[in-house]
Design a protein around this motif. Structure first.
Motif, PDB file in Angstrom:
ATOM      1  N   LEU A  26     -13.004  -2.498   1.198  1.00  0.00           N
ATOM      2  CA  LEU A  26     -13.120  -2.494   2.649  1.00  0.00           C
ATOM      3  C   LEU A  26     -14.385  -3.214   3.090  1.00  0.00           C
ATOM      4  N   HIS A  27     -15.476  -2.976   2.379  1.00  0.00           N
ATOM      5  CA  HIS A  27     -16.730  -3.678   2.692  1.00  0.00           C
ATOM      6  C   HIS A  27     -16.553  -5.186   2.530  1.00  0.00           C
ATOM      7  N   TYR A  28     -15.943  -5.606   1.427  1.00  0.00           N
ATOM      8  CA  TYR A  28     -15.792  -7.045   1.199  1.00  0.00           C
ATOM      9  C   TYR A  28     -14.767  -7.671   2.132  1.00  0.00           C
ATOM     10  N   LEU A  29     -13.788  -6.909   2.600  1.00  0.00           N
ATOM     11  CA  LEU A  29     -12.896  -7.427   3.639  1.00  0.00           C
ATOM     12  C   LEU A  29     -13.682  -7.778   4.889  1.00  0.00           C
TER      13      LEU A  29
ATOM     14  N   ILE B 221      -6.193 -12.196   0.000  1.00  0.00           N
ATOM     15  CA  ILE B 221      -6.490 -10.931  -0.685  1.00  0.00           C
ATOM     16  C   ILE B 221      -7.378 -11.184  -1.896  1.00  0.00           C
ATOM     17  N   ASP B 222      -7.090 -12.262  -2.589  1.00  0.00           N
ATOM     18  CA  ASP B 222      -7.834 -12.632  -3.798  1.00  0.00           C
ATOM     19  C   ASP B 222      -9.302 -12.931  -3.508  1.00  0.00           C
ATOM     20  N   ARG B 223      -9.632 -13.268  -2.268  1.00  0.00           N
ATOM     21  CA  ARG B 223     -11.011 -13.606  -1.919  1.00  0.00           C
ATOM     22  C   ARG B 223     -11.905 -12.377  -1.875  1.00  0.00           C
ATOM     23  N   PHE B 224     -11.358 -11.212  -1.466  1.00  0.00           N
ATOM     24  CA  PHE B 224     -12.206 -10.028  -1.296  1.00  0.00           C
ATOM     25  C   PHE B 224     -11.788  -8.854  -2.169  1.00  0.00           C
ATOM     26  N   PHE B 225     -10.637  -8.982  -2.896  1.00  0.00           N
ATOM     27  CA  PHE B 225     -10.182  -7.865  -3.715  1.00  0.00           C
ATOM     28  C   PHE B 225      -9.802  -8.372  -5.098  1.00  0.00           C
ATOM     29  N   LEU B 226      -8.517  -8.425  -5.409  1.00  0.00           N
ATOM     30  CA  LEU B 226      -8.051  -8.795  -6.744  1.00  0.00           C
ATOM     31  C   LEU B 226      -6.861  -9.751  -6.630  1.00  0.00           C
ATOM     32  N   PRO B 227      -6.578 -10.510  -7.689  1.00  0.00           N
ATOM     33  CA  PRO B 227      -5.356 -11.312  -7.698  1.00  0.00           C
ATOM     34  C   PRO B 227      -4.131 -10.400  -7.588  1.00  0.00           C
ATOM     35  N   VAL B 228      -3.145 -10.836  -6.808  1.00  0.00           N
ATOM     36  CA  VAL B 228      -1.935 -10.046  -6.614  1.00  0.00           C
ATOM     37  C   VAL B 228      -0.725 -10.952  -6.749  1.00  0.00           C
ATOM     38  N   GLY B 229       0.317 -10.429  -7.366  1.00  0.00           N
ATOM     39  CA  GLY B 229       1.548 -11.187  -7.514  1.00  0.00           C
ATOM     40  C   GLY B 229       2.743 -10.312  -7.236  1.00  0.00           C
ATOM     41  N   GLY B 230       3.929 -10.946  -7.178  1.00  0.00           N
ATOM     42  CA  GLY B 230       5.162 -10.215  -6.954  1.00  0.00           C
ATOM     43  C   GLY B 230       5.964 -10.787  -5.814  1.00  0.00           C
ATOM     44  N   ASP B 231       6.941 -10.044  -5.388  1.00  0.00           N
ATOM     45  CA  ASP B 231       7.812 -10.407  -4.274  1.00  0.00           C
ATOM     46  C   ASP B 231       7.262  -9.719  -3.029  1.00  0.00           C
ATOM     47  N   LEU B 232       6.318 -10.387  -2.364  1.00  0.00           N
ATOM     48  CA  LEU B 232       5.499  -9.741  -1.343  1.00  0.00           C
ATOM     49  C   LEU B 232       6.197  -9.730   0.012  1.00  0.00           C
ATOM     50  N   ARG B 233       7.180  -8.859   0.113  1.00  0.00           N
ATOM     51  CA  ARG B 233       7.908  -8.638   1.364  1.00  0.00           C
ATOM     52  C   ARG B 233       8.421  -7.199   1.338  1.00  0.00           C
ATOM     53  N   GLU B 234       8.848  -6.693   2.490  1.00  0.00           N
ATOM     54  CA  GLU B 234       9.391  -5.339   2.538  1.00  0.00           C
ATOM     55  C   GLU B 234      10.586  -5.222   1.601  1.00  0.00           C
ATOM     56  N   GLY B 235      10.568  -4.231   0.748  1.00  0.00           N
ATOM     57  CA  GLY B 235      11.609  -4.057  -0.248  1.00  0.00           C
ATOM     58  C   GLY B 235      11.284  -4.713  -1.574  1.00  0.00           C
ATOM     59  N   GLY B 236      10.275  -5.575  -1.588  1.00  0.00           N
ATOM     60  CA  GLY B 236       9.854  -6.233  -2.818  1.00  0.00           C
ATOM     61  C   GLY B 236       8.852  -5.376  -3.567  1.00  0.00           C
ATOM     62  N   SER B 237       8.201  -5.978  -4.537  1.00  0.00           N
ATOM     63  CA  SER B 237       7.209  -5.266  -5.327  1.00  0.00           C
ATOM     64  C   SER B 237       5.973  -6.134  -5.493  1.00  0.00           C
ATOM     65  N   TYR B 238       4.887  -5.512  -5.897  1.00  0.00           N
ATOM     66  CA  TYR B 238       3.619  -6.213  -6.071  1.00  0.00           C
ATOM     67  C   TYR B 238       2.930  -5.648  -7.310  1.00  0.00           C
ATOM     68  N   ALA B 239       1.918  -6.376  -7.775  1.00  0.00           N
ATOM     69  CA  ALA B 239       1.066  -5.877  -8.853  1.00  0.00           C
ATOM     70  C   ALA B 239      -0.303  -6.527  -8.710  1.00  0.00           C
ATOM     71  N   PHE B 240      -1.332  -5.688  -8.651  1.00  0.00           N
ATOM     72  CA  PHE B 240      -2.708  -6.186  -8.665  1.00  0.00           C
ATOM     73  C   PHE B 240      -3.156  -6.313 -10.115  1.00  0.00           C
ATOM     74  N   GLU B 241      -3.822  -7.397 -10.406  1.00  0.00           N
ATOM     75  CA  GLU B 241      -4.262  -7.649 -11.774  1.00  0.00           C
ATOM     76  C   GLU B 241      -5.207  -6.554 -12.243  1.00  0.00           C
ATOM     77  N   GLY B 242      -4.794  -5.839 -13.314  1.00  0.00           N
ATOM     78  CA  GLY B 242      -5.621  -4.790 -13.873  1.00  0.00           C
ATOM     79  C   GLY B 242      -5.699  -3.529 -13.044  1.00  0.00           C
ATOM     80  N   GLN B 243      -4.844  -3.437 -12.002  1.00  0.00           N
ATOM     81  CA  GLN B 243      -4.920  -2.284 -11.106  1.00  0.00           C
ATOM     82  C   GLN B 243      -3.525  -1.737 -10.871  1.00  0.00           C
ATOM     83  N   ALA B 244      -3.253  -1.295  -9.645  1.00  0.00           N
ATOM     84  CA  ALA B 244      -2.002  -0.619  -9.341  1.00  0.00           C
ATOM     85  C   ALA B 244      -0.860  -1.600  -9.079  1.00  0.00           C
ATOM     86  N   SER B 245       0.342  -1.024  -9.077  1.00  0.00           N
ATOM     87  CA  SER B 245       1.555  -1.782  -8.763  1.00  0.00           C
ATOM     88  C   SER B 245       2.514  -0.844  -8.044  1.00  0.00           C
TER      89      SER B 245
END
Length: 203
Positions: free
Chosen positions: A149-152, A54-78
């Motif tokens: 989407l373009h960069y993906l 994801i970091d290659r074409f969008f933004l750094p993302v962190g969190g508990d990346l599974r169903e029921g977990g949470s995420y946060a994009f750096e400087g963006q949504a969570s």
């Protein structure tokens, strides 16, 4: 590495529409972007759900990346990860940093033979945000999904550097505004089709 395709050359590759959606907070609308990707569905799913990819074409993302977990994009949504069903459905809450309403973003994948995939990206909100002002004063958030989407697509083609986007992407405000205005015309047409279909349904 292949030569990167310009963003304005991919305008016609995206199908755009607006639809009604029922969200936990009430009735809302959704912007839907649909595009065919020249990659197997498993490869597309991996690109959309693996942090280092994801970091290659969008933004750094962190969190508990599974169903029921949470995420946060750096400087963006969570938000929370509501559904994560490989390899065809990902649904998350989407809380932008500048709004109080919690939107939903859903990614739907379907194989088109062994080597291609249809991707639908749907962003739904109860807020009145999916309206485009062609003067350039107000852009629908749907427009913001077009660059990722373009960069993906470019990432899947092997046309991007195999490094985090922060190391190679250079923000050009004038170019971003130019692209947004081109995309605004496309979304204004989608909004007009949506309004016409609603009027016809109420007639």
């Amino acid at each position: 590495m292949d030569e990167t395709i310009r963003e304005d050359e991919s305008l016609a590759a995206v199908q755009r529409r607006l639809v009604d959606r029922e969200l936990p907070q009430g009735p809302g609308r959704a912007a839907v972007l649909r595009r065919r990707l020249d990659a197997p569905v498993e490869q597309v799913w991996s690109a959309l759900t693996t942090p280092d990819k994801i970091d290659r074409f969008f933004l750094p993302v962190g969190g508990d990346l599974r169903e029921g977990g949470s995420y946060a994009f750096e400087g963006q949504a969570s938000g929370r990860i509501l559904v994560c069903r490989a390899p065809d459905l990902l649904r998350v809450e989407w809380l932008p940093p500048d709004r109080d309403e919690v939107d939903q973003v859903e990614l739907r994948l379907s194989a088109d033979g062994p080597d291609a995939t249809w991707l639908e990206l749907e962003h739904a909100s109860v807020a009145d945000v999916f309206t485009t002002d062609l003067s350039g004063d107000k852009f629908s958030p749907a427009i913001g999904w077009e660059s990722p989407l373009h960069y993906l697509v470019e990432y899947l083609r092997g046309a991007l550097p195999d490094r985090p986007s922060a190391e190679w992407y250079v923000f050009d405000e004038a170019e971003e505004i130019r692209l947004a205005r081109l995309r605004a015309v496309e979304w204004a047409e989608a909004e007009a089709r949506y309004a016409a279909s609603r009027s016809a349904g109420q007639g």
